[in-house]
Design a protein around this motif. Sequence first.
Motif, short mmCIF file in Angstrom:
data_model
loop_
_atom_site.label_atom_id
_atom_site.label_comp_id
_atom_site.label_asym_id
_atom_site.label_seq_id
_atom_site.Cartn_x
_atom_site.Cartn_y
_atom_site.Cartn_z
N UNK A 79 0.85 -1.19 0.00
CA UNK A 79 0.00 0.00 0.00
C UNK A 79 0.88 1.25 0.00
N UNK A 80 0.48 2.27 -0.74
CA UNK A 80 1.27 3.49 -0.83
C UNK A 80 0.46 4.69 -0.36
N UNK A 81 1.17 5.66 0.22
CA UNK A 81 0.57 6.86 0.75
C UNK A 81 1.46 8.03 0.35
N UNK A 82 0.87 9.00 -0.33
CA UNK A 82 1.64 10.09 -0.94
C UNK A 82 1.44 11.40 -0.21
N UNK A 83 2.47 12.24 -0.28
CA UNK A 83 2.37 13.60 0.21
C UNK A 83 3.47 14.42 -0.42
N UNK A 84 3.41 15.73 -0.22
CA UNK A 84 4.47 16.61 -0.70
C UNK A 84 4.50 17.86 0.17
N UNK A 85 5.64 18.54 0.17
CA UNK A 85 5.77 19.76 0.96
C UNK A 85 6.82 20.65 0.32
N UNK A 86 6.83 21.92 0.70
CA UNK A 86 7.71 22.91 0.09
C UNK A 86 8.96 23.13 0.94
N UNK A 87 10.07 23.35 0.27
CA UNK A 87 11.35 23.58 0.91
C UNK A 87 11.97 24.84 0.32
N UNK A 88 12.60 25.64 1.18
CA UNK A 88 13.27 26.86 0.75
C UNK A 88 14.69 26.89 1.30
#
Length: 231
Positions: A79-88
Amino acid sequence: MKHYFFALLTVMFSMGIVLGQSNCSHYYPLVDGANFEYTSYDKKGKEEGKINYKVTNVNGSGDNVTATMVMQLEDQKGNTYDSEYNVTCDGDKVKIDFKSLMNEQMLNQLGEMEVEVSGTDIELPSNLGVGQELPDGNVTVQMKMGGAMNMNMNVETINRKVEKIETVTTPAGTFKNCLVIYSETRTKMIMANQTMPSRVWIAEGIGMVKQESYNKSGKLMASSVLTAYSL
């Protein structure tokens, strides 16, 4: 599905930033299309799953760069679970935008809820040295579940410091002069409070190559190592 949301949020805070290479930071660099695969193990060394990161949407140059980290968590059952977030990266530090943690993928884990998020960005100086203390970070998620029922979750990273330098060997290679960063991840939710010490080994030009989490007695509870990467 809600527990996968909580797992993803905690992973982001406890594992630190994983990035590709640019001129912005020695230990937390950025390059579009870079991929990193980590394999996670339980306290007995049994494989629990994999976490894959991909660097996308890199903008800027030199000492001012922004990017999006796309993360996929895969458990033992596939099973897969996705996410993303911003980096500076602004030249003297790298930071995660805590507001970007509450993106569409994360919210889908929660179903029909009203969600509010507050906190501080996770910051990591671009230049690191043994003995250096690092700023804390935290995210608080408030969820309205209907009627008078609410649920709050707070995740903090505290007592962060650079402990020492070591050489680390993983399936992805041998990495010399890794900085070892100690921190504690404190999670508060409903009536449950948990604090887990951890250490992260980071290599110049790569980022994190190893991570270990412990119980309050210092016993190893879980670990992750870099098993493959491409820049």
